[in-house]
Design an enzyme around this catalytic site. Structure first.
Site, PDB file in Angstrom:
ATOM      1  N   ARG A  21      11.792  12.467   3.025  1.00 22.98           N
ATOM      2  CA  ARG A  21      12.539  13.263   2.040  1.00 22.98           C
ATOM      3  C   ARG A  21      12.198  14.740   2.152  1.00 22.98           C
ATOM      4  NH1 ARG A  21      11.465   8.536  -0.975  1.00 22.98           N
ATOM      5  NH2 ARG A  21       9.650   9.370  -2.058  1.00 22.98           N
ATOM      6  N   ASN A  41       3.219  -7.303  -2.874  1.00 19.37           N
ATOM      7  CA  ASN A  41       2.049  -8.201  -2.932  1.00 19.37           C
ATOM      8  C   ASN A  41       1.649  -8.509  -4.383  1.00 19.37           C
ATOM      9  OD1 ASN A  41       1.178  -5.591  -3.112  1.00 19.37           O
ATOM     10  ND2 ASN A  41      -0.145  -5.667  -1.312  1.00 19.37           N
ATOM     11  N   CYS A  42       1.949  -7.582  -5.304  1.00 20.80           N
ATOM     12  CA  CYS A  42       1.611  -7.838  -6.712  1.00 20.80           C
ATOM     13  C   CYS A  42       2.442  -8.993  -7.287  1.00 20.80           C
ATOM     14  CB  CYS A  42       1.828  -6.588  -7.559  1.00 20.80           C
ATOM     15  SG  CYS A  42       0.954  -5.155  -6.914  1.00 20.80           S
ATOM     16  N   THR A 265      -9.280  12.999   6.001  1.00 20.84           N
ATOM     17  CA  THR A 265     -10.556  12.397   6.402  1.00 20.84           C
ATOM     18  C   THR A 265     -11.450  13.460   7.040  1.00 20.84           C
ATOM     19  OG1 THR A 265      -9.857  11.874   8.638  1.00 20.84           O
ATOM     20  CG2 THR A 265      -9.325  10.237   6.930  1.00 20.84           C
ATOM     21  N   ALA A 272      -5.980   9.485   4.964  1.00 22.39           N
ATOM     22  CA  ALA A 272      -6.119   8.066   4.599  1.00 22.39           C
ATOM     23  C   ALA A 272      -5.840   7.902   3.116  1.00 22.39           C
ATOM     24  CB  ALA A 272      -7.518   7.554   4.940  1.00 22.39           C
ATOM     25  N   GLY A 274      -5.020   4.689  -0.173  1.00 23.40           N
ATOM     26  CA  GLY A 274      -4.936   3.292  -0.592  1.00 23.40           C
ATOM     27  C   GLY A 274      -6.276   2.596  -0.727  1.00 23.40           C
ATOM     28  N   TYR A 418       7.934   5.081 -33.888  1.00 25.38           N
ATOM     29  CA  TYR A 418       7.735   4.009 -34.861  1.00 25.38           C
ATOM     30  C   TYR A 418       9.041   3.521 -35.457  1.00 25.38           C
ATOM     31  CZ  TYR A 418       7.216   1.887 -39.425  1.00 25.38           C
ATOM     32  OH  TYR A 418       7.359   1.059 -40.495  1.00 25.38           O
ATOM     33  N   LYS A 426       1.153   4.020 -38.981  1.00 23.90           N
ATOM     34  CA  LYS A 426      -0.150   4.345 -38.377  1.00 23.90           C
ATOM     35  C   LYS A 426      -0.264   3.429 -37.178  1.00 23.90           C
ATOM     36  CE  LYS A 426      -2.448   4.933 -42.798  1.00 23.90           C
ATOM     37  NZ  LYS A 426      -3.161   4.129 -43.780  1.00 23.90           N
TER      38      LYS A 426
HETATM   39  C1  LIG Z   1      -1.911 -10.871  -5.035  1.00 28.78           C
HETATM   40  C2  LIG Z   1      -2.094  -9.427  -5.380  1.00 28.78           C
HETATM   41  C3  LIG Z   1      -1.699  -8.960  -6.620  1.00 28.78           C
HETATM   42  C4  LIG Z   1      -1.875  -7.629  -6.952  1.00 28.78           C
HETATM   43  N1  LIG Z   1      -1.455  -7.213  -8.181  1.00 28.78           N
HETATM   44  C5  LIG Z   1      -1.611  -5.915  -8.511  1.00 28.78           C
HETATM   45  C6  LIG Z   1      -1.141  -5.438  -9.759  1.00 28.78           C
HETATM   46  O1  LIG Z   1      -0.563  -6.191 -10.558  1.00 28.78           O
HETATM   47  N2  LIG Z   1      -1.351  -4.128 -10.058  1.00 28.78           N
HETATM   48  C7  LIG Z   1      -1.967  -3.274  -9.190  1.00 28.78           C
HETATM   49  O2  LIG Z   1      -2.121  -2.088  -9.504  1.00 28.78           O
HETATM   50  N3  LIG Z   1      -2.397  -3.690  -7.983  1.00 28.78           N
HETATM   51  C8  LIG Z   1      -2.238  -4.984  -7.636  1.00 28.78           C
HETATM   52  N4  LIG Z   1      -2.658  -5.412  -6.413  1.00 28.78           N
HETATM   53  C9  LIG Z   1      -3.326  -4.451  -5.521  1.00 28.78           C
HETATM   54  C10 LIG Z   1      -2.304  -3.651  -4.729  1.00 28.78           C
HETATM   55  O3  LIG Z   1      -1.436  -4.525  -4.103  1.00 28.78           O
HETATM   56  C11 LIG Z   1      -3.038  -2.789  -3.729  1.00 28.78           C
HETATM   57  O4  LIG Z   1      -3.849  -1.891  -4.443  1.00 28.78           O
HETATM   58  C12 LIG Z   1      -2.100  -2.006  -2.841  1.00 28.78           C
HETATM   59  O5  LIG Z   1      -1.220  -2.842  -2.140  1.00 28.78           O
HETATM   60  C13 LIG Z   1      -2.909  -1.184  -1.829  1.00 28.78           C
HETATM   61  O6  LIG Z   1      -2.046  -0.507  -0.976  1.00 28.78           O
HETATM   62  P1  LIG Z   1      -2.510  -0.135   0.499  1.00 28.78           P
HETATM   63  O7  LIG Z   1      -1.349   0.551   1.127  1.00 28.78           O
HETATM   64  O8  LIG Z   1      -3.808   0.528   0.474  1.00 28.78           O
HETATM   65  O9  LIG Z   1      -2.763  -1.534   1.209  1.00 28.78           O
HETATM   66  P2  LIG Z   1      -1.791  -2.747   1.423  1.00 28.78           P
HETATM   67  O10 LIG Z   1      -0.647  -2.711   0.494  1.00 28.78           O
HETATM   68  O11 LIG Z   1      -2.661  -3.966   1.412  1.00 28.78           O
HETATM   69  O12 LIG Z   1      -1.231  -2.520   2.887  1.00 28.78           O
HETATM   70  C14 LIG Z   1      -2.069  -2.416   3.987  1.00 28.78           C
HETATM   71  C15 LIG Z   1      -1.319  -2.904   5.206  1.00 28.78           C
HETATM   72  O13 LIG Z   1      -1.954  -2.398   6.371  1.00 28.78           O
HETATM   73  C16 LIG Z   1      -1.840  -3.338   7.385  1.00 28.78           C
HETATM   74  N5  LIG Z   1      -2.855  -3.059   8.405  1.00 28.78           N
HETATM   75  C17 LIG Z   1      -4.194  -3.043   8.233  1.00 28.78           C
HETATM   76  N6  LIG Z   1      -4.807  -2.723   9.381  1.00 28.78           N
HETATM   77  C18 LIG Z   1      -3.843  -2.527  10.294  1.00 28.78           C
HETATM   78  C19 LIG Z   1      -3.867  -2.177  11.669  1.00 28.78           C
HETATM   79  N7  LIG Z   1      -4.998  -1.979  12.309  1.00 28.78           N
HETATM   80  N8  LIG Z   1      -2.680  -2.053  12.313  1.00 28.78           N
HETATM   81  C20 LIG Z   1      -1.520  -2.255  11.647  1.00 28.78           C
HETATM   82  N9  LIG Z   1      -1.446  -2.601  10.367  1.00 28.78           N
HETATM   83  C21 LIG Z   1      -2.597  -2.723   9.682  1.00 28.78           C
HETATM   84  C22 LIG Z   1      -2.047  -4.656   6.673  1.00 28.78           C
HETATM   85  O14 LIG Z   1      -1.481  -5.724   7.411  1.00 28.78           O
HETATM   86  C23 LIG Z   1      -1.351  -4.415   5.346  1.00 28.78           C
HETATM   87  O15 LIG Z   1      -0.048  -4.948   5.341  1.00 28.78           O
HETATM   88  C24 LIG Z   1      -2.472  -6.741  -6.030  1.00 28.78           C
HETATM   89  C25 LIG Z   1      -2.861  -7.197  -4.768  1.00 28.78           C
HETATM   90  C26 LIG Z   1      -2.659  -8.519  -4.441  1.00 28.78           C
HETATM   91  C27 LIG Z   1      -3.061  -8.987  -3.078  1.00 28.78           C
END
Ligand SMILES: Cc1cc2nc3c(=O)[nH]c(=O)nc-3n(C[C@H](O)[C@H](O)[C@H](O)COP(=O)(O)OP(=O)(O)OC[C@H]3O[C@@H](n4cnc5c(N)ncnc54)[C@H](O)[C@@H]3O)c2cc1C
Length: 540
Positions: A21, A41-42, A265, A272, A274, A418, A426
């Site tokens: 964007r 994933n959530c 980093t 970096a 997440g 409210y 309150k």
């Molecule tokens: C079941 C579940 C429920 C959740 N519920 C909640 C919720 O309700 N509320 C909330 O705030 N958070 C929740 N979370 C946490 C939330 O999903 C994570 O905080 C968030 O997804 C993190 O984002 P991320 O991009 O750091 O990692 P991710 O979303 O995990 O993505 C990382 C990706 O990187 C890929 N990867 C890693 N290494 C490599 C590599 N070397 N080469 C290529 N690809 C790679 C992985 O395959 C993965 O798909 C939940 C997590 C899970 C598993």
């Protein structure tokens, strides 16, 4: 400019789409080792439980849709195996198993976290709940009714897994190493969740962990044997840092990838975001691991701004979280009382139990709110809320107040929406602010449920100011019953010496404290009343 992104879910995909964007001409390549990108994933636990009926609903985007709309070059089943920061290349293994290198100008790591391996060798399937394939595996393993399942870990994901396994008629045992469920909460706040889990027939085992996994079940560290067809491993995650570490990027003291306030980093061209990254904690100022989707998305967005040349910094983390279990919601923000106590950081605490909306309007539910603040500055340090209705909006108001740096007493003055079906004139948050102000200014001195024993050992008399009927229905052993409405006429019966008064939730105790203090009695109110004491007592 060519930007390579490793990881195609929350943080990685937020960075990729925001960057497009901002920069129509950048070349953006995303490598994702799994078969899907940008999946929810959530939502995985709710797919297992059947709340989300369509598997496709979890798959928010595909490489084709991301190419169509954003011209992103998204390659699934491509794992990055090495980073050469000097040569500015990554080595990638594709689906056929062949490797190639890809150059970059800027690199964004968004590899997420990985489950901590269980310290035991499994003889039955041990399934984590991280990917759509994990959810498929659990779904497939649940074909027979009353399938025995052991869930390890009673955190956010473990509790969601339990709720949805019960919805699938599984026979669930929940194993938690700590003494309470949902360890980010304090024990008296987590205790209603444990009750809710047990009330659904879940066998909750606290204070134990897995000793071994056999062909027909598991053995716990207390020697008990639990039948299981499979184990769901929700025991926690650790940052995915292998690539970063091998590339010589600095890790922080918590074990996450170390970044500055722009998510850069130790290499200036590598960013970096997440779950793999160490955050700065807003309350303590130090490094923290906070694995939440909102942070990953927001930091993904802001890192794209930085790469596009905008001056922006990622905000520190508050650790705001919420979970729903069997109709109860539990939410927290900031630090817990036990964490503050362990760090030796001064704090004061208030518990209130107001209604979620006007009591006369149908459907009002009790909210249990715990607010923790600094006694000198009155800065809010944390909050926890448990209830069946209105938990989410109250925790978000307090999280917003913390973000803005509002003192606890200022919550009393917030002008919140409210009408009877939504709140009270309150509001519950206003009430937490009123009580905080009373406690901090010494208008109503209070003590906590866990301080009562020591106060009584030191000679304090406990007076229960509830009605005789309430007293008869359950009381703190040794308490003297002097109902509030009779107190003025029965002052002669009030013993000399230190007094602690209590009621059901703290309000009548506050009135009694004010009354007695103005008659010269040294008195404190038991914060949160009998309800909080009972929750804390049963958590022990
Ligand atoms: C079941 C579940 C429920 C959740 N519920 C909640 C919720 O309700 N509320 C909330 O705030 N958070 C929740 N979370 C946490 C939330 O999903 C994570 O905080 C968030 O997804 C993190 O984002 P991320 O991009 O750091 O990692 P991710 O979303 O995990 O993505 C990382 C990706 O990187 C890929 N990867 C890693 N290494 C490599 C590599 N070397 N080469 C290529 N690809 C790679 C992985 O395959 C993965 O798909 C939940 C997590 C899970 C598993």
């Amino acid at each position: 400019m060519k930007v390579v992104i490793i990881g195609g879910v929350a943080g990685g995909m937020s960075a990729a789409t925001r960057l497009r964007r901002l920069d129509e001409h950048a070349r953006i390549v995303v490598f994702e080792r799994g078969p899907e990108v940008s999946y929810a994933n959530c939502g995985l636990p709710y797919f297992i439980g059947g709340v989300i009926e369509e598997r496709d609903a979890l798959l928010l985007q595909t490489p084709a849709s991301l190419h169509r709309r954003f011209r992103l070059d998204v390659r699934v089943r491509h794992e990055v195996t090495a980073i050469d920061t000097a040569g500015k290349t990554v080595t990638v293994t594709g689906p056929s198993g062949t490797s190639f290198t890809e150059t970059y100008d800027r690199l964004v790591l968004a590899p997420g976290a990985r489950p901590r391996p269980l310290a035991t060798r499994p003889a039955i399937p041990v399934i984590t709940l991280r990917t759509v394939q994990d959810a498929d595996a659990i779904d497939a393993a649940l074909r027979a009714p009353r399938t025995p399942v052991v869930v390890v870990g009673a955190g956010y994901t473990g509790l969601e897994a339990v709720e949805n396994l019960v919805a699938r008629d599984a026979q669930v045992t929940l194993v938690q190493r700590g003494a309470q469920v949902l360890s980010p909460l304090d024990p008296e706040m987590a205790s209603p969740l444990a009750d809710a889990v047990r009330a659904q027939g879940v066998d909750l085992r606290l204070g134990v962990s897995l000793e071994s996994i056999e062909a027909d079940g598991v053995t716990l560290t207390d020697g008990s044997r639990i039948p299981a067809a499979f184990v769901v491993d929700a025991a926690g995650v650790t940052p995915e840092t292998a690539l970063a570490e091998a590339a010589g990027l600095r890790l922080g003291e918590t074990g996450g990838i170390r970044v500055d306030e722009t998510n850069r980093t130790s290499d200036p061209d590598v960013f970096a975001v997440g779950d793999g990254v160490e955050k700065q904690d807003l309350v303590g100022g130090d490094a923290a691991l906070v694995t939440m989707a909102g942070l990953a998305n927001r930091h993904g967005r802001s890192v794209a701004d930085v790469i596009a040349g905008r001056e922006i910094s990622a905000r520190p983390a508050l650790g705001t979280g919420i979970v729903g279990v069997f109709g109860l919601a539990a939410a927290k923000v900031g630090w817990s009382e036990k964490a503050l106590a362990a760090a030796g950081r001064p704090h004061y605490v208030v518990h209130v139990h107001p209604a979620s909306h006007a009591g006369y309007y149908p459907g009002a539910e009790t909210l249990s709110i715990k607010l923790i603040a600094d006694p000198d500055s009155d800065r809010i340090l944390g909050a926890q809320i448990v209830g069946r209705d209105g938990v989410d909006k109250r925790i978000d108001v307090i999280a917003t107040a913390m973000h803005a740096g509002l003192p606890a007493a200022e919550l009393a003055h917030l002008e919140l929406a409210y009408a009877p079906q939504f709140g009270s004139a309150k509001d519950a948050v206003n009430i937490a602010g009123y009580v905080a102000e009373n406690v901090r200014t010494g208008t109503t001195p209070s003590l906590q449920w866990h301080e009562l024993g020591a106060a009584r050992d030191a000679g304090a008399t406990l007076i229960d100011v509830r009605s005789p009927a309430e007293f008869a229905a359950g009381s703190i052993p040794g308490a003297l019953n002097l109902p509030l409405d009779e107190l003025r006429d029965r002052l002669a019966e009030v013993p000399a010496g230190d007094l602690v008064v209590h009621c059901q939730v703290g309000l009548r105790g506050h009135l009694a404290t004010r009354l007695l203090a103005q008659h010269g009695f040294p008195v404190r109110n038991l914060d949160g009343g009998y309800r909080t004491w009972l929750a804390g007592f049963s958590a022990r």
